[in-house]
Scaffold this motif. Structure first.
Motif, PDB file in Angstrom:
ATOM      1  N   VAL A  99      39.411  43.101  45.003  1.00  0.00           N
ATOM      2  CA  VAL A  99      40.644  42.827  44.668  1.00  0.00           C
ATOM      3  C   VAL A  99      41.265  43.564  43.632  1.00  0.00           C
ATOM      4  CG1 VAL A  99      40.316  40.145  45.152  1.00  0.00           C
ATOM      5  CG2 VAL A  99      39.860  41.091  43.003  1.00  0.00           C
ATOM      6  N   SER A 100      42.607  43.366  43.494  1.00  0.00           N
ATOM      7  CA  SER A 100      43.251  44.260  42.173  1.00  0.00           C
ATOM      8  C   SER A 100      43.100  43.979  40.915  1.00  0.00           C
ATOM      9  CB  SER A 100      44.832  44.353  42.421  1.00  0.00           C
ATOM     10  OG  SER A 100      45.320  42.742  42.407  1.00  0.00           O
ATOM     11  N   ASP A 101      43.144  44.645  39.973  1.00  0.00           N
ATOM     12  CA  ASP A 101      42.679  44.193  38.563  1.00  0.00           C
ATOM     13  C   ASP A 101      43.522  42.922  38.229  1.00  0.00           C
ATOM     14  OD1 ASP A 101      41.210  46.550  38.526  1.00  0.00           O
ATOM     15  OD2 ASP A 101      42.699  47.685  37.260  1.00  0.00           O
ATOM     16  N   ALA A 102      44.804  42.959  38.590  1.00  0.00           N
ATOM     17  CA  ALA A 102      45.454  41.636  37.855  1.00  0.00           C
ATOM     18  C   ALA A 102      45.068  40.344  38.592  1.00  0.00           C
ATOM     19  CB  ALA A 102      46.936  42.052  38.309  1.00  0.00           C
ATOM     20  N   VAL A 103      44.482  40.518  39.992  1.00  0.00           N
ATOM     21  CA  VAL A 103      44.177  39.335  40.676  1.00  0.00           C
ATOM     22  C   VAL A 103      42.825  38.779  40.248  1.00  0.00           C
ATOM     23  CG1 VAL A 103      43.429  38.390  42.740  1.00  0.00           C
ATOM     24  CG2 VAL A 103      45.515  39.331  42.770  1.00  0.00           C
ATOM     25  N   ARG A 104      42.064  40.093  39.978  1.00  0.00           N
ATOM     26  CA  ARG A 104      40.520  39.724  39.376  1.00  0.00           C
ATOM     27  C   ARG A 104      40.564  39.089  38.275  1.00  0.00           C
ATOM     28  NH1 ARG A 104      38.267  45.194  38.467  1.00  0.00           N
ATOM     29  NH2 ARG A 104      38.213  45.360  40.894  1.00  0.00           N
TER      30      ARG A 104
END
Length: 480
Positions: A99-104
């Motif tokens: 997942v992307s950093d923001a979603v992680r």
């Protein structure tokens, strides 16, 4: 991951996403009915909820971690967490990597310390290094204590390098052999593995001091006689990288030489890790996305369903700059307010000049930024590029300025106005060429990312310059 999995085609993935969305909607409806009714209805609706959760679990079990990551990124936070809670715990770590950093960040915030440790402890050292920066500080001591000495050393080694260096991306899982053994011995050795590390297309050949002496591609191992020694068959001319090498340069090398894996060596030639094509593809994708965000003035990747204030913080700075540049461009128009009042048609024509200049400059700036990113050009090439782009701009301006000039002259029965339009288009095209080359080169000279906010500065210069050129020419040749 030990199991063999394939990513689904996009159309199939969209079907799965639609199915999961439908299950989430049905679950919300069941929860609403459960709040309203009691007795037999309550038991029936509770059964419906359990069935929905079981079906959601089955859907997720059949998906690749990357596909689950895609679905999580496409869901609002509330639904995202519902899906995340239905993912089997042994897959959490692989999904967090995808997942992307923001979603992680939102997923980790929903996990307690025990769940986080259980998810990441099975990961390889290089994968752990990718996640460490996103973990809560209180988890790190327990995580490092749970690693064996070799893993701990590898994680610390990966973390010691900047994120744009090869050392931060290298993998520590690899197969090594000595050159004085036969291919038959190598084959027997490989059969002892339950499975080879992913992206293994070659075996690294080292001496007793762990110095890399060559590589043995697996296809050469298969087609050569088992009686031959590794030293007779292996390739000695090898693409190698140092851990301090730039990751983007390594990605370009993978593209140029069609590499699947490549060794990473220290200053004395000792093998310390490897790079793999999957990591390099991810790097290229991330840099492409970062460049696209930078051109729009966004500082970082943004969760599409993030809070209002998180999005405001990510976007406000360049919007403020854009507001200032737009105001300054409007003041250029204000300088010629009297001319516009005398010849109102100027107000309808000046956006054409600015718009075409912006489009032309954008084409130039994309080409230059791309060439800088791939190390095809540097500051020494600025004058050659400028001469070439000015030539292109002159002829484009002459051709299309002549076309629009003729159209304007016919529409308004005003040949001088058409000539002014043509000259303004030529000058605006040449201004756009200068800005398209100059802005990224100036950013490079200042040590900044050439893509960062370049479009905002370009739009300001082409808009204000286009207005000034067109309205200035009109004031001189049409109103005096």
């Amino acid at each position: 991951m030990s199991e063999v999995e394939t990513r689904k085609p996009q159309s199939r993935l969209q079907e799965q996403f639609a199915q999961i969305n439908d299950l989430l909607q049905r679950q919300r409806q069941a929860e609403e009915l459960l709040r309203r009714h009691g007795g037999e209805h309550k038991r029936a609706e509770s059964l419906m909820q359990r069935q929905n959760r079981a079906e959601l679990q089955r859907c997720l079990d059949g998906l690749h971690p990357a596909d689950i990551a895609y679905i999580l990124e496409a869901l609002p936070l509330e639904d995202r967490l519902v899906v995340w809670q239905r993912v089997k715990a042994d897959r959490d770590g692989d999904i967090l990597l995808e997942v992307s950093d923001a979603v992680r960040e939102s997923l980790i915030a929903d996990m307690d310390e025990g769940e986080i440790l259980a998810a990441i402890e099975p990961l390889d050292s290089d994968e752990l290094a990718d996640l460490v920066e996103d973990l809560p500080p209180e988890v790190l001591p327990e995580l490092m204590a749970s690693l064996d000495p070799q893993q701990r050393e590898q994680v610390q080694s990966a973390l010691s390098y900047d994120e744009d260096q090869v050392g931060a991306l290298m993998d520590f899982e690899m197969v090594t052999i000595r050159e004085d053994v036969t291919l038959e011995v190598v084959l027997r050795y490989l059969r002892r593995f339950d499975e080879l590390p992913e992206q293994t297309d070659k075996i690294f050949v080292i001496n007793q001091d762990s110095v890399l002496t060559g590589v043995l591609p697996l296809k050469w191992l298969v087609v050569n006689s088992p009686d031959k020694s590794v030293g007779d068959v292996m390739a000695r001319d090898v693409n190698t990288f140092l851990p301090t090498d730039d990751a983007d340069d390594a990605a370009q090398a993978f593209e140029r030489y069609d590499l699947i894996s490549a060794p990473v060596v220290d200053g004395e030639g000792r093998l310390i890790g490897r790079l793999t094509i999957d990591v390099m593809v991810d790097r290229i994708r991330e840099e492409s996305e970062s460049e696209a965000l930078g051109r729009a003035g966004l500082r970082q990747e943004e969760d599409i369903f993030s809070s209002v204030w998180a999005s405001v913080r990510n976007r406000w700075s360049w919007l403020a700059i854009n507001l200032v540049t737009a105001f300054l461009a409007s003041r250029v128009i204000g300088l010629f307010q009297g001319s516009i009042e005398k010849l109102v048609v100027l107000a309808t024509l000046m956006p054409i000049v600015a718009s075409i200049g912006g489009s032309s400059g954008n084409q130039t700036i994309i080409k230059i930024v791309r060439a800088i990113a791939t190390d095809q050009v540097g500051l020494s090439a600025i004058w050659r590029l400028l001469r070439k782009e000015l030539g292109v701009a002159f002829f484009n301006g002459l051709i299309w300025g002549g076309v629009i000039g003729c159209v304007v002259a016919l529409m308004y029965h005003d040949i001088p106005l058409g000539l002014v339009m043509t000259v303004a288009m030529v000058l605006e095209q040449m201004l756009a060429a200068v800005m398209g080359v100059g802005i990224p080169m100036m950013m490079l000279r200042l040590g900044r990312d050439p893509a960062m906010g370049s479009n905002i500065f370009l739009v300001f210069m082409t808009d204000s310059g286009g207005f000034f050129i067109f309205l200035g020419l009109a004031s001189i040749f049409l109103l005096h």
